[in-house]
Scaffold this active site. Structure first.
Site, PDB file in Angstrom:
ATOM      1  N   GLY A  59      48.474  33.987  39.037  1.00  0.00           N
ATOM      2  CA  GLY A  59      49.819  33.811  38.479  1.00  0.00           C
ATOM      3  C   GLY A  59      49.858  32.590  37.593  1.00  0.00           C
ATOM      4  N   CYS A  86      42.601  33.163  42.473  1.00  0.00           N
ATOM      5  CA  CYS A  86      43.082  32.188  41.491  1.00  0.00           C
ATOM      6  C   CYS A  86      44.342  31.474  42.017  1.00  0.00           C
ATOM      7  CB  CYS A  86      43.306  32.879  40.150  1.00  0.00           C
ATOM      8  SG  CYS A  86      43.427  31.718  38.791  1.00  0.00           S
ATOM      9  N   TYR A  87      45.503  31.751  41.449  1.00  0.00           N
ATOM     10  CA  TYR A  87      46.724  31.139  41.996  1.00  0.00           C
ATOM     11  C   TYR A  87      46.843  31.472  43.482  1.00  0.00           C
ATOM     12  CZ  TYR A  87      51.672  29.959  42.625  1.00  0.00           C
ATOM     13  OH  TYR A  87      52.839  29.421  43.078  1.00  0.00           O
ATOM     14  N   HIS A 180      38.525  35.710  38.881  1.00  0.00           N
ATOM     15  CA  HIS A 180      39.177  37.020  38.993  1.00  0.00           C
ATOM     16  C   HIS A 180      38.136  38.119  39.225  1.00  0.00           C
ATOM     17  CE1 HIS A 180      43.346  35.998  37.833  1.00  0.00           C
ATOM     18  NE2 HIS A 180      42.741  34.968  37.255  1.00  0.00           N
ATOM     19  N   GLU A 182      38.699  41.135  39.777  1.00  0.00           N
ATOM     20  CA  GLU A 182      39.214  42.450  39.373  1.00  0.00           C
ATOM     21  C   GLU A 182      38.936  42.805  37.924  1.00  0.00           C
ATOM     22  OE1 GLU A 182      40.830  39.685  39.973  1.00  0.00           O
ATOM     23  OE2 GLU A 182      42.817  39.558  39.064  1.00  0.00           O
ATOM     24  N   VAL A 236      50.735  66.635  30.017  1.00  0.00           N
ATOM     25  CA  VAL A 236      50.076  66.639  31.327  1.00  0.00           C
ATOM     26  C   VAL A 236      51.003  66.121  32.437  1.00  0.00           C
ATOM     27  CG1 VAL A 236      48.146  65.671  32.652  1.00  0.00           C
ATOM     28  CG2 VAL A 236      47.799  66.394  30.302  1.00  0.00           C
ATOM     29  N   ASP A 237      51.714  65.016  32.180  1.00  0.00           N
ATOM     30  CA  ASP A 237      52.486  64.391  33.262  1.00  0.00           C
ATOM     31  C   ASP A 237      53.591  65.310  33.790  1.00  0.00           C
ATOM     32  OD1 ASP A 237      50.868  62.316  32.599  1.00  0.00           O
ATOM     33  OD2 ASP A 237      52.411  61.135  31.596  1.00  0.00           O
ATOM     34  N   LYS A 379      47.144  57.117  35.042  1.00  0.00           N
ATOM     35  CA  LYS A 379      46.964  58.321  34.226  1.00  0.00           C
ATOM     36  C   LYS A 379      45.761  59.166  34.675  1.00  0.00           C
ATOM     37  CE  LYS A 379      48.055  60.779  30.580  1.00  0.00           C
ATOM     38  NZ  LYS A 379      49.403  61.256  30.275  1.00  0.00           N
TER      39      LYS A 379
END
Ligand code: XMP
Length: 523
Positions: A59, A86-87, A180, A182, A236-237, A379
């Site tokens: 953050g 991190c934060y 990070h 991720e 598609v959605d 998606k």
């Protein structure tokens, strides 16, 4: 109310730009997780959510600032593994008795290398530091740094700017990293996340089969015996949402397919056949081409075209939906990124939902409640769910198509003649792309018919026909795009086919504009 049967991980969001990627990586590891802004995470929330593990995100704030965001103490009392990023690391240290300092000299942004501490390597480091270099590349983005560890914590890895790059209280299974894991720039980051969820006892039960069963139970609980309307666009959605809802509540669902006469070749028939005949879903096919094309007659300004189509769409949808007695719900294909993007981080706990493009404003206008069964999915997960529900691959992998349809690929006045030419040309172009095995490499490909006639010669005769432009782009999200580098052979062959097979076109150009400065569509 929760009908969840699998284990859940809670990500408490402190506003990092990349929090969504934590969820992305965990989903790839078949682990169910939800992101909630820290303001919403109260003690009662935690008790209800009952996470098997918690991740505290990064953050922008500084824990050294009075009043900076914190999780409730109850998070630490849950007895489940926690990972601070991190934060999130700094918050843990500060909350648990360590110290964090704001510092210009220790700030690190971008690539850094972490080396392991001396001593035994706990399981959280499985798969790390194995490649011979003895270090791992990580992505850092921090101004503050931990200057004293909280009691019980030890250092497992260090980087030049972060002596506490990886830390852990192994007894409590609390882990805290300064970088990070991720993001892609931490190439081995996913392994670390995998070790964390393994330690927490997750079994990888987040499968599309499980999701499908769970979503069906939720829809039934929400809707009861009431009726639901779903606007189908052929995309598609909305299609996946419709098939899923139909599986849950059968004929209580009616789909309304507004056919504005601006669809591609064979598209309307395909939608009707698939939904009405194959899936047996009650479908109103509102064939309103006359109405739309009539209103668009003589309109050449792009914005007027879009507004005319948007307004008519709502009118028509409302008229047809009004024929469905007792409908209380409107189904929408809202996805998880829309939900997250609309969470206002600093603006308090309220969540605004982005309106679906084509039916924006309708739920309020018609007094309908929303059913949004794809709200938790990304998606590519929607595509996986579509496959799970039996939708054909050729349909699920289709390029995006804009709501206003061919109208915005026909600069200048729209005429039936031009639309017919455009449909044929588009079909030839897409056929070429498929034949050359390029369809999946391209984000979107189409033909625009230009408001220009040019002179040509075919056989011994003079032609005076339309010019067209081919457009094919690569993109990740449609926000930026680059033109696709077709070979000259491909372009030459395609131009020949178009001119030979599509009467009305005698010149072909290729649009090599990127976005920005261009847009993907021509209008
Ligand atoms: P642009 O032309 O803005 O398009 O670069 C970006 C992406 O959005 C699609 N697009 C639309 N989709 N309604 C839609 O549902 C619209 O009005 C609309 N306009 C553009 C476009 O096809 C591309 O994928």
């Amino acid at each position: 109310m929760t009908t969840q049967t699998h284990d859940r991980l809670l990500i408490i969001d402190f506003g990092s730009q990349v929090t969504q990627l934590i969820a992305r990586r965990l989903r790839e590891l078949k682990t169910y997780c939800e992101i909630h802004p820290y303001q919403n995470v109260t003690e009662a929330f935690i008790a209800d959510f009952a996470p098997r593990a918690v991740i505290l995100s990064g953050g922008p704030d500084s824990v050294t600032r009075p009043g900076s965001p914190r999780p409730p103490q109850a998070v630490y009392d849950l007895g489940v593994p926690i990972l601070g990023i991190c934060y999130g690391q700094q918050v843990m240290m500060q909350d648990l008795g360590g110290r964090v300092e704001a510092g210009d000299t220790t700030a690190e942004f971008g690539r850094a290398w972490v080396t392991p501490a001396e001593g035994p390597r706990p399981d959280i480091l499985n798969g790390w530091f194995l490649d011979g270099s003895g270090r791992e590349q990580v992505w850092m983005s921090h101004g503050d740094h931990v200057s004293a560890l909280a009691p019980g914590f030890e250092v497992l890895g260090t980087s030049p700017g972060a002596p506490f790059a990886i830390t852990a209280d192994l007894a409590r299974r609390f882990y805290a990293v300064q970088f990070h894991p991720e993001v892609h720039h931490t190439p081995n980051g996913k392994t670390l996340l995998q070790n964390f969820i393994h330690d927490a006892g997750f079994t990888g039960d987040w499968t599309m089969g499980a999701y499908r069963a769970e979503a069906i139970a939720k829809i039934r609980a929400q809707v009861g015996d009431k009726r639901v309307i779903c606007g189908l666009s052929g995309g598609v959605d909305s299609s996946v949402a419709a098939v899923l809802i139909h599986e849950a509540i059968g004929d209580q669902l009616t789909c309304v397919f507004v056919d504005h006469g601006l669809l591609r070749q064979g598209e309307a028939e395909e939608v009707v056949t698939m939904f009405r005949d194959h899936y047996n879903i009650p479908l109103i096919h509102a064939d309103e081409a006359e109405l739309f094309l009539g209103e668009l007659d003589g309109v050449s300004d792009p914005e007027t075209k879009r507004k005319t189509i948007g307004k008519l769409f709502i009118d028509v949808f409302q008229r047809h939906a009004g024929e469905i007695e007792g409908a209380e719900f409107l189904a929408q294909g809202t996805l998880y990124p829309d939900v997250i993007e609309s969470v206002s981080f600093s603006g308090g706990p309220s969540v605004t939902i982005k309106s679906h493009h084509n039916v924006g404003g309708l739920p309020d206008k018609m007094g309908l409640k929303l059913v949004e069964p794809l709200r938790e999915l990304f998606k590519d997960e929607v595509r996986a769910l579509g496959r799970e529900l039996g939708l054909p691959d050729s349909f699920i992998g289709r390029h995006p198509f804009p709501g206003p349809g061919l109208a915005i690929r026909c600069p200048g006045e729209i005429t039936r003649e031009k639309l017919e030419i455009l449909r044929k040309a588009d079909a030839v172009f897409i056929d070429q792309i498929r034949k050359h095995g390029l369809y999946d490499e391209i984000w979107q490909a189409f033909v625009a018919i230009l408001p220009v006639r040019t002179v040509g010669v075919m056989g011994d005769g003079r032609t005076y026909d339309f010019a067209c432009a081919l457009r094919a782009v690569t993109s990740v999200d449609g926000m930026t795009a680059d033109y696709y580098p077709f070979s000259h052979d491909f372009l030459g062959e395609t131009a020949t086919r178009l001119i030979n097979e599509v009467r009305g076109i005698n010149r072909v150009t290729y649009d090599v504009t990127s976005k920005p400065p261009g847009t993907i569509e021509w209008e």
